[in-house]
Design a protein around this motif. Sequence first.
Motif: not given
Lengths: 404, 237
Positions: B39-44
């Motif tokens: 998981m992670g936000s976009s650009g992570s």
Amino acid sequence: MSIWEAVRVALFGISSNKMRSGLTCLGIIIGVGAVIAMVAMGQGASADVQERVKGYGANLLTVWPGQAVTGRLHGGVGSEDSLKLEDAEAIAEQCPSIKAVTPTSRSGGQIKYGNKNTNTSVEGYSPDFSVVRSHWVESGRMFNEGEDRANRKVAVLGKTTAETLFGDEDPLGKRIQIKKARFDVIGVLEGKDSTGWSDPNDTIIVPINTLLRRIESKDYVDRIYAAAVSEDQIEQARAEIEKLLRKRHRIHGRADDDFNVRTQTEMLDMLGGTTKTFASLLAGIAAVSLLVGGIGIMNIMLVSVTERTREIGIRKAVGASRRDILLQFLVESIVLSVIGGLMGIAVGIVGARMLLQFAGWRVIVTSGSVLLAFFFAAAVGVFFGLYPAQKAAAMDPIEALRYE
Amino acid sequence: MPIIETESLTKTYHMGDVELRALNDVSFRVEQGEFMAIMGSSGSGKSTLLNLLGCLDAPTSGVYRLDNVDVSTLGEDELARVRNKKIGFVFQSYNLLARTSALANVELPLLYSGRGRSRDRAIAALRRVGLQDWGDHLPSQLSGGQQQRVAIARALINDPELLVADEPTGNLDSRTGEDVMGILQSLNDAGMTIVMVTHEDDISQHAKRIIHLRDGELLSDQLVENRIIFGKEGSAP
């Protein structure tokens, strides 16, 4: 991926856009068809020339005025007035390997009979014309030695000329007007097969002396035809003529001849060279159109590769190697060009038939030219398919999958 | 036995003069039979990580061992072979070949494995996702959920060691997404190792373990406590 699997994938790719594939093939079809038809035309023309030259008899020698071709320098063959009527007479009398000789000179212009007229060539010959050129009188008679010597205005017509001027009328005994002079028609020549660009039956034969004194007023002839006694005495005959003419023209030592003797074999080589140039010119133009067809393939394959970027990405993601992708697109362009090539062969053969049917040109379709055109087409497929296929193979799978 | 083992996995991109560190020094292990969500936000860096784990890309530095083989130094064609034999992909947008039947889509990896097409194997794979009777349909004739199931069948056909899923429910409504998660869970129950990228919390709760990425670095790595089990009453959102 096996090659058959690649062909299967390629056929699927081709069939899923039939209109575009068809148009792409069209370029190759036209290219291959043109190559085959043009080569057929060229070979037909060259066979024509050969037969025409052979038709004059294998033991014919032709003497041209002017210098022989020496090395790379062309000595202006036919441009000089070195051959005289007396030369022909001397050859007839003094060369034992020669059985018949005729000098010839050519004129031409408006020929009139009544209210009909035609424009054709008027050729002067000695009475030996028929023996030397193997062209015989069909009705009436050939002029004789006496008429030639006396500059009599008598004419023998070629078949076509006779038909043009007289139609159904019997030309024998009628008078025709050549330039300012009136000539009696004494004979009509047999018809010869038209085997080229000019009709051998569209001509008027008159005594050479008459032509030189009454029509042209000149004292030299265009060339001298001589028939050797037999085919194997041709070289002997040539040596005799050369020796005699050098003596008559007072050419001594190492000075160049002012005339030039050619045998039929040499004529064949010379004219054959011309038709070969003509044939390769045609084939070259056709090959260019095949090349253009190849560029069409490349164009379409480039579009196809871009359009199918995502497909390439998917295939790579599930394990297609560079080679697999390269093969897929290469095979596709080869299949396109091979299909185009096969159809082009059909078009070429039909096109050659139509040239024969409608234009009356002689055509010869050889299996060699068909195979050549076909393999050239396949090679075009490989050559022009390679770049798009390489472009497809080099795609980065991540980029390709992201492509919308 | 670890299926995945990464050591200081790093990936940098160059955009002109700017160096972009998409993934920085990431190390973890995934054991056989695990179901891990990234998981992670976009650009992570989660997509970058997934591309590396899926052998679509090679790391700038660090080591990636897949099934005890170091694949971080392999060339393009060797990576293609690894993708073909050991990895199954499931994408957000299904990525099926249009104008090609479901069956032929499922067969696709076989073309590049040297085994050749096999209708029987493709039907067997379709049966695992419940679509054995839909083989002759084109993707355009199937619903989104069915298309994704065909894609899963394609991923399974070469018996991979690892299933890599990139937002597998991203294009689906929540109900159909739930079905697809159910299929992944049952495959996992049968022993398949799965790594899945998602940004939806409730989707990630179907996994057994979640790692979070931020700015290309590993932020957290934890086991799922209240795992949502497909078909279990009250577990659906």
